[in-house]
Design an enzyme around this catalytic site. Structure first.
Site, short mmCIF file in Angstrom:
data_model
loop_
_atom_site.label_atom_id
_atom_site.label_comp_id
_atom_site.label_asym_id
_atom_site.label_seq_id
_atom_site.Cartn_x
_atom_site.Cartn_y
_atom_site.Cartn_z
N LEU A 26 60.93 152.58 16.05
CA LEU A 26 59.72 152.35 16.46
C LEU A 26 58.50 152.36 15.67
CD1 LEU A 26 60.09 155.00 19.52
CD2 LEU A 26 60.29 152.60 19.62
N GLY A 27 58.50 153.12 14.34
CA GLY A 27 57.45 152.78 13.49
C GLY A 27 57.65 153.74 12.34
N GLU A 28 56.98 153.83 11.46
CA GLU A 28 57.02 154.55 9.99
C GLU A 28 55.61 155.00 9.62
OE1 GLU A 28 58.33 152.25 6.27
OE2 GLU A 28 59.44 151.61 7.81
N PHE A 31 55.37 159.39 5.23
CA PHE A 31 56.34 160.39 4.96
C PHE A 31 57.58 160.47 5.97
CE2 PHE A 31 52.71 161.82 2.59
CZ PHE A 31 53.07 161.97 1.51
N VAL A 34 59.93 156.95 12.85
CA VAL A 34 60.31 157.22 14.21
C VAL A 34 61.40 156.31 14.93
CG1 VAL A 34 59.32 157.72 16.66
CG2 VAL A 34 58.06 158.33 14.58
N ASP A 148 42.68 164.47 13.69
CA ASP A 148 43.12 163.17 13.20
C ASP A 148 43.16 162.31 14.60
OD1 ASP A 148 43.86 161.05 11.55
OD2 ASP A 148 46.11 161.66 11.59
#
Length: 180
Positions: A26-28, A31, A34, A148
């Site tokens: 799904l993504g990165e 660090f 997913v 955030d």
């Protein structure tokens, strides 16, 4: 033969002994990365974080504690977590709810590429649900702050709501500054 097996035999990962099939990436981030995983008919997002330093382990524990501290429909639900040793390092795993529509950032990019707009009423629903999520952190004793909030950290939930995610930056809302 190997190519045929790799298309049939999907990789799997365990969280506290329970096996989940990896569907896709799904993504990165810097660090972590997913994956979309499933167990039976249930789908989850699995965040995997490489822990190489004690500070990273402490940050992971703080993120888990932030998830445990807030139980709100507009804050990403943590289903399970685990830390496993993989040779010379540890890997933290967080099993969270999966939202198929992606993030507000994805919505913004899709809207720009189609040269259309997001209806104002939808934006107001998203903003209200975000405020509700933030309030859940501010109502804790002691109050906590997300620190955030950005379109990448807001998942699209049902009925034009958003789900606040990535609780790795959550910390005490009030802090004393005692030096320059």
């Amino acid at each position: 033969m190997g190519l045929k097996c790799s298309s049939i035999c999907k990789p799997s990962v365990r969280v506290n002994g329970r096996r989940y099939k990896v569907v896709k990436d799904l993504g990165e981030g810097a660090f972590s990365y997913v994956n979309l995983v499933h167990h039976g008919k249930e789908r989850f997002a699995l965040k995997r974080i490489r822990l190489q330093l004690p500070e990273q382990e402490e940050a992971f524990e703080r993120e888990v504690q932030a998830h445990r501290a807030v139980d709100h429909p507009n804050v990403l639900l943590l289903h399970d977590y685990d830390v496993v040793t993989k040779g010379t390092y540890k890997e933290a795993r967080m099993l969270v709810a999966y939202y198929k529509d992606g993030t507000v950032q994805d919505l913004i990019e899709q809207t720009l590429s189609r040269i259309c707009h997001i209806p104002e009423i939808d934006i107001l629903h998203m903003f209200k649900s975000l405020c509700d999520a933030i309030l859940a952190f501010h109502m804790l004793d002691p109050p906590m702050a997300h620190r955030d909030i950005k379109p990448h950290n807001l998942l699209i939930g049902p009925d034009n709501t958003v789900i606040l995610m990535d609780l790795g930056s959550v910390s005490k809302a009030r802090c004393s500054i005692r030096s320059r």
